[in-house]
Design a protein around this motif. Structure first.
Motif, PDB file in Angstrom:
ATOM      1  N   TYR A  32       0.816  -1.215   0.000  1.00  0.00           N
ATOM      2  CA  TYR A  32       0.000   0.000   0.000  1.00  0.00           C
ATOM      3  C   TYR A  32       0.843   1.256   0.000  1.00  0.00           C
ATOM      4  CZ  TYR A  32       0.923   0.307   5.079  1.00  0.00           C
ATOM      5  OH  TYR A  32       1.521   0.405   6.314  1.00  0.00           O
ATOM      6  N   LEU A  33       0.190   2.345  -0.376  1.00  0.00           N
ATOM      7  CA  LEU A  33       0.707   3.699  -0.227  1.00  0.00           C
ATOM      8  C   LEU A  33      -0.308   4.421   0.636  1.00  0.00           C
ATOM      9  CD1 LEU A  33       1.590   4.347  -3.963  1.00  0.00           C
ATOM     10  CD2 LEU A  33       3.200   3.816  -2.118  1.00  0.00           C
ATOM     11  N   ARG A  34       0.172   5.190   1.592  1.00  0.00           N
ATOM     12  CA  ARG A  34      -0.755   5.849   2.511  1.00  0.00           C
ATOM     13  C   ARG A  34      -0.544   7.354   2.496  1.00  0.00           C
ATOM     14  NH1 ARG A  34      -1.629   3.251   8.279  1.00  0.00           N
ATOM     15  NH2 ARG A  34      -2.425   1.675   6.883  1.00  0.00           N
ATOM     16  N   ALA A  35      -1.653   8.070   2.493  1.00  0.00           N
ATOM     17  CA  ALA A  35      -1.678   9.519   2.645  1.00  0.00           C
ATOM     18  C   ALA A  35      -2.524   9.804   3.880  1.00  0.00           C
ATOM     19  CB  ALA A  35      -2.279  10.163   1.393  1.00  0.00           C
ATOM     20  N   PRO A  36      -2.589  11.046   4.341  1.00  0.00           N
ATOM     21  CA  PRO A  36      -3.327  11.315   5.576  1.00  0.00           C
ATOM     22  C   PRO A  36      -4.775  10.836   5.590  1.00  0.00           C
ATOM     23  CG  PRO A  36      -1.966  13.195   5.017  1.00  0.00           C
ATOM     24  CD  PRO A  36      -1.871  12.237   3.863  1.00  0.00           C
ATOM     25  N   GLU A  37      -5.479  10.904   4.463  1.00  0.00           N
ATOM     26  CA  GLU A  37      -6.896  10.528   4.449  1.00  0.00           C
ATOM     27  C   GLU A  37      -7.207   9.377   3.498  1.00  0.00           C
ATOM     28  OE1 GLU A  37      -9.190  14.048   3.749  1.00  0.00           O
ATOM     29  OE2 GLU A  37      -8.288  15.077   5.443  1.00  0.00           O
ATOM     30  N   LEU A  38      -6.155   8.744   2.946  1.00  0.00           N
ATOM     31  CA  LEU A  38      -6.352   7.758   1.890  1.00  0.00           C
ATOM     32  C   LEU A  38      -5.312   6.652   1.978  1.00  0.00           C
ATOM     33  CD1 LEU A  38      -7.707   7.201  -1.015  1.00  0.00           C
ATOM     34  CD2 LEU A  38      -5.694   8.373  -1.897  1.00  0.00           C
ATOM     35  N   ILE A  39      -5.739   5.432   1.676  1.00  0.00           N
ATOM     36  CA  ILE A  39      -4.802   4.334   1.512  1.00  0.00           C
ATOM     37  C   ILE A  39      -5.038   3.739   0.133  1.00  0.00           C
ATOM     38  CG2 ILE A  39      -6.302   2.646   2.690  1.00  0.00           C
ATOM     39  CD1 ILE A  39      -3.651   1.321   3.699  1.00  0.00           C
ATOM     40  N   ALA A  40      -3.975   3.654  -0.660  1.00  0.00           N
ATOM     41  CA  ALA A  40      -4.044   3.047  -1.986  1.00  0.00           C
ATOM     42  C   ALA A  40      -3.501   1.625  -1.864  1.00  0.00           C
ATOM     43  CB  ALA A  40      -3.220   3.852  -2.987  1.00  0.00           C
ATOM     44  N   LEU A  41      -4.350   0.664  -2.184  1.00  0.00           N
ATOM     45  CA  LEU A  41      -3.971  -0.749  -2.108  1.00  0.00           C
ATOM     46  C   LEU A  41      -3.534  -1.167  -3.501  1.00  0.00           C
ATOM     47  CD1 LEU A  41      -6.942  -1.851   0.133  1.00  0.00           C
ATOM     48  CD2 LEU A  41      -4.643  -1.139   0.828  1.00  0.00           C
ATOM     49  N   VAL A  42      -2.225  -1.390  -3.663  1.00  0.00           N
ATOM     50  CA  VAL A  42      -1.669  -1.520  -5.007  1.00  0.00           C
ATOM     51  C   VAL A  42      -1.391  -2.950  -5.457  1.00  0.00           C
ATOM     52  CG1 VAL A  42      -0.734   0.816  -5.014  1.00  0.00           C
ATOM     53  CG2 VAL A  42       0.683  -1.057  -4.184  1.00  0.00           C
ATOM     54  N   HIS A  43      -1.205  -3.865  -4.534  1.00  0.00           N
ATOM     55  CA  HIS A  43      -0.859  -5.233  -4.951  1.00  0.00           C
ATOM     56  C   HIS A  43      -1.130  -6.211  -3.811  1.00  0.00           C
ATOM     57  CE1 HIS A  43       1.245  -8.416  -7.082  1.00  0.00           C
ATOM     58  NE2 HIS A  43       1.987  -8.639  -6.015  1.00  0.00           N
ATOM     59  N   THR A  44      -1.727  -7.341  -4.163  1.00  0.00           N
ATOM     60  CA  THR A  44      -1.954  -8.420  -3.196  1.00  0.00           C
ATOM     61  C   THR A  44      -1.277  -9.669  -3.724  1.00  0.00           C
ATOM     62  OG1 THR A  44      -4.111  -7.508  -2.597  1.00  0.00           O
ATOM     63  CG2 THR A  44      -3.706  -9.805  -2.004  1.00  0.00           C
ATOM     64  N   LEU A  72      -9.929   6.169   6.938  1.00  0.00           N
ATOM     65  CA  LEU A  72      -9.293   6.317   5.627  1.00  0.00           C
ATOM     66  C   LEU A  72     -10.238   5.915   4.501  1.00  0.00           C
ATOM     67  CD1 LEU A  72      -5.816   4.706   6.384  1.00  0.00           C
ATOM     68  CD2 LEU A  72      -6.344   7.148   6.217  1.00  0.00           C
ATOM     69  N   ARG A  73     -10.155   6.602   3.378  1.00  0.00           N
ATOM     70  CA  ARG A  73     -10.800   6.187   2.140  1.00  0.00           C
ATOM     71  C   ARG A  73      -9.855   5.199   1.466  1.00  0.00           C
ATOM     72  NH1 ARG A  73     -15.783   7.135   2.330  1.00  0.00           N
ATOM     73  NH2 ARG A  73     -15.937   7.277   0.090  1.00  0.00           N
ATOM     74  N   VAL A  74     -10.383   4.343   0.597  1.00  0.00           N
ATOM     75  CA  VAL A  74      -9.600   3.280  -0.038  1.00  0.00           C
ATOM     76  C   VAL A  74      -9.607   3.459  -1.549  1.00  0.00           C
ATOM     77  CG1 VAL A  74      -9.473   0.788  -0.444  1.00  0.00           C
ATOM     78  CG2 VAL A  74     -10.064   1.657   1.830  1.00  0.00           C
ATOM     79  N   LEU A  75      -8.414   3.492  -2.119  1.00  0.00           N
ATOM     80  CA  LEU A  75      -8.249   3.471  -3.563  1.00  0.00           C
ATOM     81  C   LEU A  75      -7.754   2.070  -3.911  1.00  0.00           C
ATOM     82  CD1 LEU A  75      -8.200   4.789  -6.332  1.00  0.00           C
ATOM     83  CD2 LEU A  75      -5.914   5.674  -5.787  1.00  0.00           C
ATOM     84  N   ALA A  76      -8.636   1.249  -4.468  1.00  0.00           N
ATOM     85  CA  ALA A  76      -8.327  -0.158  -4.751  1.00  0.00           C
ATOM     86  C   ALA A  76      -7.735  -0.283  -6.150  1.00  0.00           C
ATOM     87  CB  ALA A  76      -9.574  -1.011  -4.607  1.00  0.00           C
ATOM     88  N   ILE A  77      -6.426  -0.096  -6.248  1.00  0.00           N
ATOM     89  CA  ILE A  77      -5.723  -0.253  -7.515  1.00  0.00           C
ATOM     90  C   ILE A  77      -5.559  -1.738  -7.832  1.00  0.00           C
ATOM     91  CG2 ILE A  77      -3.530   0.169  -8.705  1.00  0.00           C
ATOM     92  CD1 ILE A  77      -3.318   2.719  -6.907  1.00  0.00           C
ATOM     93  N   CYS A  78      -5.332  -2.530  -6.825  1.00  0.00           N
ATOM     94  CA  CYS A  78      -5.160  -3.974  -6.971  1.00  0.00           C
ATOM     95  C   CYS A  78      -6.476  -4.606  -7.444  1.00  0.00           C
ATOM     96  CB  CYS A  78      -4.741  -4.571  -5.638  1.00  0.00           C
ATOM     97  SG  CYS A  78      -4.787  -6.368  -5.598  1.00  0.00           S
ATOM     98  N   PRO A  79      -6.458  -5.355  -8.549  1.00  0.00           N
ATOM     99  CA  PRO A  79      -7.690  -5.978  -9.046  1.00  0.00           C
ATOM    100  C   PRO A  79      -8.331  -6.942  -8.050  1.00  0.00           C
ATOM    101  CG  PRO A  79      -5.946  -6.130 -10.692  1.00  0.00           C
ATOM    102  CD  PRO A  79      -5.327  -5.596  -9.446  1.00  0.00           C
ATOM    103  N   PHE A  80      -7.519  -7.643  -7.262  1.00  0.00           N
ATOM    104  CA  PHE A  80      -8.098  -8.563  -6.281  1.00  0.00           C
ATOM    105  C   PHE A  80      -8.904  -7.789  -5.238  1.00  0.00           C
ATOM    106  CE2 PHE A  80      -8.070 -10.584  -2.134  1.00  0.00           C
ATOM    107  CZ  PHE A  80      -8.724 -11.768  -2.428  1.00  0.00           C
ATOM    108  N   ILE A  81      -8.320  -6.744  -4.673  1.00  0.00           N
ATOM    109  CA  ILE A  81      -9.014  -5.952  -3.648  1.00  0.00           C
ATOM    110  C   ILE A  81     -10.245  -5.280  -4.244  1.00  0.00           C
ATOM    111  CG2 ILE A  81      -8.842  -3.985  -2.065  1.00  0.00           C
ATOM    112  CD1 ILE A  81      -7.236  -6.359  -1.052  1.00  0.00           C
ATOM    113  N   ASP A  82     -10.120  -4.733  -5.449  1.00  0.00           N
ATOM    114  CA  ASP A  82     -11.250  -4.103  -6.112  1.00  0.00           C
ATOM    115  C   ASP A  82     -12.402  -5.095  -6.269  1.00  0.00           C
ATOM    116  OD1 ASP A  82     -12.454  -1.857  -7.619  1.00  0.00           O
ATOM    117  OD2 ASP A  82     -12.271  -3.242  -9.311  1.00  0.00           O
ATOM    118  N   GLY A  83     -12.101  -6.286  -6.745  1.00  0.00           N
ATOM    119  CA  GLY A  83     -13.132  -7.313  -6.912  1.00  0.00           C
ATOM    120  C   GLY A  83     -13.705  -7.774  -5.585  1.00  0.00           C
ATOM    121  N   TRP A  84     -12.858  -7.857  -4.565  1.00  0.00           N
ATOM    122  CA  TRP A  84     -13.312  -8.301  -3.245  1.00  0.00           C
ATOM    123  C   TRP A  84     -14.323  -7.297  -2.677  1.00  0.00           C
ATOM    124  CZ3 TRP A  84     -13.811  -7.480   1.909  1.00  0.00           C
ATOM    125  CH2 TRP A  84     -13.944  -8.609   2.722  1.00  0.00           C
ATOM    126  N   ILE A  85     -14.023  -6.013  -2.836  1.00  0.00           N
ATOM    127  CA  ILE A  85     -14.963  -4.989  -2.358  1.00  0.00           C
ATOM    128  C   ILE A  85     -16.291  -5.100  -3.113  1.00  0.00           C
ATOM    129  CG2 ILE A  85     -15.418  -2.503  -2.226  1.00  0.00           C
ATOM    130  CD1 ILE A  85     -12.388  -2.104  -1.779  1.00  0.00           C
TER     131      ILE A  85
END
Length: 104
Positions: A32-44, A72-85
């Motif tokens: 992941y990459l984390r910012a103050p109000e956001l976490i980007a999930l990039v790879h699983t 935190l808000r979630v930016l699901a870049i990872c296709p697995f996490i995106d599909g899981w959500i």
């Protein structure tokens, strides 16, 4: 943080990963990459020996529960996490939606 069977998910902030462990074995991780109000999930990634044992789901649930608890808000870049959500609509409210509608 989260346990699914014998899988325990913990944050490793220095590595920018949530790690899933079975005992002392690394079973998988979410980068992941984390910012103050956001976490980007990039790879699983799940280790081959642990595929089909719920490790990916344990990781997704653990990371998303932690994001919710941290506000935190979630930016699901990872296709697995995106599909899981998508398959678990109770987590849809965490998705980051940009305010801008500008496109290329």
């Amino acid at each position: 943080m989260t346990a699914a069977g014998d899988i325990v998910v913990t944050d490793a902030p220095d590595a920018h990963r949530y790690k899933a462990r079975s005992g002392t074995d690394l079973a998988g991780f979410v980068a992941y990459l984390r910012a103050p109000e956001l976490i980007a999930l990039v790879h699983t990634e799940v280790e081959p020996a642990y595929e089909g044992r719920g490790v990916g789901s344990a990781l997704a649930r653990g990371v998303l529960d932690e994001a919710r608890a941290s506000g935190l808000r979630v930016l699901a870049i990872c296709p697995f996490i995106d599909g899981w959500i998508t398959k678990h609509p109770e987590y849809e409210d965490l998705r980051y939606e940009p305010d801008s509608k500008v496109t290329d």
